[in-house]
Write a protein that holds these residues in place. Structure first.
Motif, PDB file in Angstrom:
ATOM      1  N   GLU A  94       3.131   3.215  -2.184  1.00  0.00           N
ATOM      2  CA  GLU A  94       3.795   2.299  -3.104  1.00  0.00           C
ATOM      3  C   GLU A  94       2.855   1.245  -3.680  1.00  0.00           C
ATOM      4  O   GLU A  94       3.096   0.729  -4.772  1.00  0.00           O
ATOM      5  N   SER A  95       1.807   0.904  -2.955  1.00  0.00           N
ATOM      6  CA  SER A  95       0.932  -0.207  -3.375  1.00  0.00           C
ATOM      7  C   SER A  95      -0.451   0.254  -3.810  1.00  0.00           C
ATOM      8  O   SER A  95      -1.363  -0.557  -3.941  1.00  0.00           O
ATOM      9  N   GLY A  96      -0.608   1.557  -4.022  1.00  0.00           N
ATOM     10  CA  GLY A  96      -1.905   2.066  -4.436  1.00  0.00           C
ATOM     11  C   GLY A  96      -2.866   2.287  -3.294  1.00  0.00           C
ATOM     12  O   GLY A  96      -4.085   2.329  -3.501  1.00  0.00           O
ATOM     13  N   VAL A  97      -2.349   2.417  -2.066  1.00  0.00           N
ATOM     14  CA  VAL A  97      -3.198   2.657  -0.897  1.00  0.00           C
ATOM     15  C   VAL A  97      -2.701   3.890  -0.156  1.00  0.00           C
ATOM     16  O   VAL A  97      -1.526   4.267  -0.239  1.00  0.00           O
ATOM     17  N   GLN A  98      -3.606   4.502   0.590  1.00  0.00           N
ATOM     18  CA  GLN A  98      -3.278   5.720   1.328  1.00  0.00           C
ATOM     19  C   GLN A  98      -2.663   5.410   2.686  1.00  0.00           C
ATOM     20  O   GLN A  98      -1.843   6.164   3.193  1.00  0.00           O
ATOM     21  N   ASN A  99      -3.092   4.284   3.281  1.00  0.00           N
ATOM     22  CA  ASN A  99      -2.560   3.855   4.576  1.00  0.00           C
ATOM     23  C   ASN A  99      -2.074   2.416   4.473  1.00  0.00           C
ATOM     24  O   ASN A  99      -2.540   1.637   3.635  1.00  0.00           O
ATOM     25  N   ASN A 100      -1.154   2.062   5.335  1.00  0.00           N
ATOM     26  CA  ASN A 100      -0.613   0.705   5.331  1.00  0.00           C
ATOM     27  C   ASN A 100      -1.700  -0.340   5.601  1.00  0.00           C
ATOM     28  O   ASN A 100      -2.568  -0.140   6.459  1.00  0.00           O
ATOM     29  N   GLU A 101      -1.646  -1.443   4.875  1.00  0.00           N
ATOM     30  CA  GLU A 101      -2.512  -2.593   5.110  1.00  0.00           C
ATOM     31  C   GLU A 101      -1.631  -3.837   5.159  1.00  0.00           C
ATOM     32  O   GLU A 101      -0.724  -3.993   4.351  1.00  0.00           O
TER      33      GLU A 101
END
Length: 529
Positions: A503-510
């Motif tokens: 959803e935020s343009g990342v592959q894993n949660n940050e």
């Protein structure tokens, strides 16, 4: 004034180690009348980034007691630099000769300007201006110059308690052997990394490191005006001046003829500089501790730290949970092989996260986003603590770092930038906060693994694995970021920024927090894959 001897010639066939050097060292531009040794650097020599140095010292021949002014110059880190002695009538004459020559390389060639809020010298047209490099230790000059140490801006050293005027001996058994060995290895490696990062193997002073952090903050402010184009950033005159000042003060090694975007203070290099400055400060601190006798390493770091035996109940649970805490999206990283785990508690953080948790719980806001890969039951908490952690959405999250940064993080905690500037930089796409992951493979990309995405294996420790922390992080109510954005705080009513996978343009949660009190160190993992 003294009489110059032939260049590259020692007086009366003397040897280099027959001369005595003196302090104090120069720390600011234009002041050479009250010091007796100075290191200067010129990052832009003849319009090129050749990073040259100029060294001056007032010296005395140990046997004859003859005074000289000694000068040395060349490319920073050169194996055979040029040098020249000037024979002087006495110490006062040597002082005048020393000061006059250094003024000719420094303030007489430059004009005073302000760069990154710092008053500094800048070369006049057609000249190259050498700036004073504040050095805690030096590798240039005659051999005895290495004995002149001074850490301008240093933090107070811990002093062992004294009883009846005597320093007590350290008590045996205060630190377990795996912990003692780890702290020793980290100190040695961090010092070696810092020396290896410098073109001349010297250590910068604390004041120089603090000034460099100011320059980084100003560089980030400049990025907000220039825009996101790295090539345009590399051509910007203000960023160029900041970069020259940075390298002029701290002679960090760089490749000759490298492209400007590879080493200038662009969005792609600021995070690397921040990490290096933290490592440099930790190395400087470790060197300082060598001069303090009978200091317990845990007391010096203000830590409670102990090795966790894998056969204990806690050890068994951690060894089972940690490798499984991943969605395996980073296929280039293999399975986690645990070498060692330590329990780590920073005494300076005592009670801080409790206050944040209480504030979040009191708000009674509904929490809809929670971290993945959490233990089914927090096996390291009491039943009462579990309720608080659940109500405040406090998760056990990962933070990977280069091995040479581990010691500094344990002593100073995760360090926030000097100023929270709302800009996106490479490696910190949601702003200048503290970053955590709920997947260990995401954090592994920032460690000293040989194939890590960000560090590319740099900053490792010989014969040891890579390192990552597991920390309690009070997430409260997360704000899900729509895309990369230079946050300086979460929106009102939220407690962290959540870079959500997919959803935020990342592959894993940050997860990004902007208040250091929201995190507390709990475990340190040494691993390989």
């Amino acid at each position: 004034m003294g009489a110059k001897l032939a260049k590259d010639t020692f007086p009366n066939s003397a040897a280099a180690d027959e001369f005595e050097c003196f302090g104090p060292p120069a720390t600011v531009d234009g002041d050479f009348e009250t010091v007796k040794i100075a290191d200067l650097g010129c990052f832009t020599q003849d319009g090129k980034d050749t990073n040259k140095y100029y060294h001056g010292a007032i010296v005395r021949h140990k046997k004859s007691q003859q005074w000289y002014a000694y000068f040395e110059w060349g490319r920073t880190g050169a194996a055979r630099p040029s040098f020249q002695f000037v024979q002087c009538a006495d110490e006062s004459d040597a002082q005048r000769t020393f000061a006059s020559q250094l003024h000719s390389k420094n303030d007489r060639r430059g004009q005073w300007v302000t760069v990154a809020g710092i008053r500094t010298l800048q070369a006049r047209t057609g000249n190259d201006c050498y700036l004073v490099r504040p050095m805690a230790t030096r590798s240039t000059g005659l051999p005895d110059a290495r004995s002149i140490k001074m850490n301008d801006g240093a933090k107070p050293k811990p002093v062992p308690a004294k009883v009846m005027g005597k320093t007590p001996k350290k008590k045996a058994g205060k630190i377990d052997e795996p912990t003692r060995k780890l702290l020793h290895d980290l100190s040695v490696a961090t010092i070696a990394y810092t020396r290896g990062s410098m073109a001349d193997e010297s250590l910068p002073t604390q004041a120089a490191i603090d000034e460099a952090r100011t320059i980084l903050s100003e560089a980030q402010k400049r990025l907000t005006k220039i825009g996101d184009d790295a090539k345009k950033q590399a051509r910007d005159k203000e960023l160029t001046a900041m970069t020259n000042l940075m390298y002029g003060r701290i002679p960090k090694r760089k490749a000759l003829r490298a492209k400007p975007e590879e080493w200038m203070l662009t969005k792609d290099n600021i995070l690397a500089w921040q990490n290096d400055l933290d490592a440099f400060e930790s190395a400087l601190d470790a060197v300082e501790m060598d001069d303090v006798a009978d200091v317990d390493p845990l007391a010096e770091l203000n830590l409670e730290m102990s090795y966790i035996d894998p056969k204990t109940a806690l050890g068994k649970k951690l060894y089972a949970w940690w490798p499984a805490a991943t969605a395996n999206r980073h296929s280039y990283i293999g399975d986690l092989q645990i070498r060692n785990i330590w329990r780590v508690n920073r005494k300076a953080d005592a009670g801080k996260i409790d206050k944040v948790q209480a504030k979040v719980t009191k708000s009674k806001t509904k929490i809809t986003e929670q971290a993945l890969h959490q233990p089914a039951t927090r096996f390291d908490l009491t039943p009462a603590q579990r309720k608080v952690y659940t109500a405040s959405n406090t998760a056990l999250l990962f933070h990977g770092t280069r091995s040479v940064n581990v010691r500094g993080i344990m002593k100073e905690s995760l360090r926030m930038p000097k100023e929270l500037v709302g800009v996106v930089i490479t490696g910190a796409m949601f702003g200048p906060g503290l970053y955590f992951a709920d997947d260990w493979k995401k954090s592994a990309g920032y460690t000293s693994l040989h194939n890590s995405y960000w560090s590319r294996g740099s900053g490792g420790v010989a014969k040891r694995g890579a390192f990552m922390f597991a920390m309690d992080v009070c997430l409260g109510v997360p704000h899900v970021a729509e895309c990369a954005h230079g946050f300086t705080a979460p929106p009102k009513g939220r407690h962290c920024v959540f870079g959500k996978a997919g959803e935020s343009g990342v592959q894993n949660n940050e997860y990004i927090i902007f208040d250091p009190a929201q995190q507390a160190m709990r475990y340190l993992l040494e691993f390989e894959v």
